[in-house]
Design a protein around this motif. Structure first.
Motif, mmCIF file in Angstrom:
data_model
loop_
_atom_site.group_PDB
_atom_site.id
_atom_site.type_symbol
_atom_site.label_atom_id
_atom_site.label_comp_id
_atom_site.label_asym_id
_atom_site.label_seq_id
_atom_site.Cartn_x
_atom_site.Cartn_y
_atom_site.Cartn_z
ATOM 1 N N VAL A 33 23.205 -3.585 51.312
ATOM 2 C CA VAL A 33 23.118 -2.145 51.041
ATOM 3 C C VAL A 33 22.883 -1.899 49.557
ATOM 4 O O VAL A 33 22.077 -1.041 49.154
ATOM 5 N N ALA A 34 23.573 -2.671 48.701
ATOM 6 C CA ALA A 34 23.383 -2.512 47.256
ATOM 7 C C ALA A 34 21.966 -2.870 46.842
ATOM 8 O O ALA A 34 21.396 -2.262 45.903
ATOM 9 N N GLU A 35 21.354 -3.829 47.545
ATOM 10 C CA GLU A 35 19.991 -4.226 47.200
ATOM 11 C C GLU A 35 18.974 -3.160 47.620
ATOM 12 O O GLU A 35 17.963 -2.945 46.933
ATOM 13 N N LEU A 36 19.190 -2.470 48.757
ATOM 14 C CA LEU A 36 18.210 -1.524 49.298
ATOM 15 C C LEU A 36 18.443 -0.099 48.830
ATOM 16 O O LEU A 36 17.565 0.757 49.046
ATOM 17 N N HIS A 37 19.556 0.194 48.207
ATOM 18 C CA HIS A 37 19.867 1.580 47.868
ATOM 19 C C HIS A 37 18.892 2.090 46.802
ATOM 20 O O HIS A 37 18.619 1.413 45.798
ATOM 21 N N PRO A 38 18.352 3.294 46.990
ATOM 22 C CA PRO A 38 17.360 3.834 46.029
ATOM 23 C C PRO A 38 17.928 4.019 44.629
ATOM 24 O O PRO A 38 17.205 3.849 43.637
ATOM 25 N N ASP A 39 19.201 4.365 44.520
ATOM 26 C CA ASP A 39 19.777 4.588 43.192
ATOM 27 C C ASP A 39 19.791 3.310 42.364
ATOM 28 O O ASP A 39 19.772 3.362 41.126
ATOM 29 N N ARG A 40 19.827 2.169 43.013
ATOM 30 C CA ARG A 40 19.884 0.896 42.302
ATOM 31 C C ARG A 40 18.512 0.495 41.790
ATOM 32 O O ARG A 40 18.380 -0.017 40.687
ATOM 33 N N ARG A 41 17.478 0.754 42.596
ATOM 34 C CA ARG A 41 16.136 0.297 42.237
ATOM 35 C C ARG A 41 15.418 1.314 41.344
ATOM 36 O O ARG A 41 14.481 0.959 40.628
ATOM 37 N N GLY A 42 15.858 2.546 41.376
ATOM 38 C CA GLY A 42 15.238 3.555 40.499
ATOM 39 C C GLY A 42 13.786 3.813 40.847
ATOM 40 O O GLY A 42 13.410 4.009 42.014
ATOM 41 N N ALA A 43 12.946 3.795 39.823
ATOM 42 C CA ALA A 43 11.520 4.097 40.019
ATOM 43 C C ALA A 43 10.803 3.020 40.811
ATOM 44 O O ALA A 43 9.742 3.260 41.397
ATOM 45 N N ASP A 44 11.363 1.808 40.835
ATOM 46 C CA ASP A 44 10.723 0.714 41.573
ATOM 47 C C ASP A 44 11.097 0.701 43.032
ATOM 48 O O ASP A 44 10.759 -0.240 43.766
ATOM 49 N N ALA A 45 11.807 1.720 43.493
ATOM 50 C CA ALA A 45 12.264 1.732 44.880
ATOM 51 C C ALA A 45 11.078 1.834 45.833
ATOM 52 O O ALA A 45 10.130 2.597 45.607
#
Length: 224
Positions: A33-45
């Protein structure tokens, strides 16, 4: 919901194998979940990550419900909950009574007799008791009266007086502790001699002599 869930796909996404534990599933799910969450990836999501995250969450919820119902994860063996172990109780066993030895009472009696005998021996040699059976060295009932100082006493009277021969003293008092021609010592008491006859003495209460008094009485004045 459980019938439509693709648990095999869920295990593949989390890198697990069927038969894993629920704790392993939970840890792997949170990490993914931490890997796929949009807030973690930012603009690269990746826009597709939101759909993958939704599918992953639906599969995890289905696996959790399956575990609650059957006590295992899909594809794993049933694991019945372990029965609680009985609490160990520490019971102190009473100490076994040690049987008394049969010879204990006999040994105590012998010890008591030995101590009593030792006390009697010390009293005898220390002069606490007179050999006639009384305390203080006085004449016992039935003992002949003391001879007068002017009359030499001997074995017949049982008392030592001025002029008593050394042989009679030895017969009455026994062997002295220290001996020389002028004086015989009986512990704290002593007897002085003049030409083999008693001339003076001192009778201690600790070891009384067979005499009428502690010291010889003074000589009577000569009458004209």
């Amino acid at each position: 919901m459980l019938d439509k869930a693709d648990f095999f796909s869920l295990y593949q996404q989390l890198g697990l194998k069927p038969g894993c534990t629920f704790d392993e599933l939970k840890v792997a799910y949170r990490r993914r979940v931490a890997e796929l969450h949009p807030d973690r990836r930012g603009a690269d999501a990746d826009p597709a990550d939101a759909a993958r995250l939704q599918e992953l969450t639906a599969g995890y919820n289905a696996a959790s419900a399956f575990h609650r119902r059957y006590g295992r994860l899909p594809g794993g063996l049933h694991q019945a909950p372990r029965a609680p172990m009985p609490r160990a109780t520490c019971m102190v066993q009473p100490a076994a009574a040690v049987p008394a030895r049969s010879g204990g009472g006999r040994a105590r009696r012998w010890l008591g007799l030995a101590l009593a005998g030792g006390l009697v021996w010390l009293a005898w040699n220390g002069g606490v008791f007179d050999r006639g059976g009384e305390v203080g060295g006085g004449p016992a009932p039935g003992r002949p009266a003391a001879a007068t100082p002017s009359t030499p006493a001997g074995a017949s009277t049982g008392l030592i007086g001025i002029g008593t021969a050394a042989a009679t003293v030895r017969a009455l008092e026994g062997r002295p502790v220290m001996e020389n021609p002028q004086r015989w010592d009986y512990g704290p008491s002593w007897i002085a001699f003049d030409d083999g006859k008693v001339s003076d003495w001192y009778s201690s209460k600790l070891r009384p002599l067979k005499v009428a008094s502690a010291h010889p009485p003074p000589p009577e004045p000569a009458t004209r």
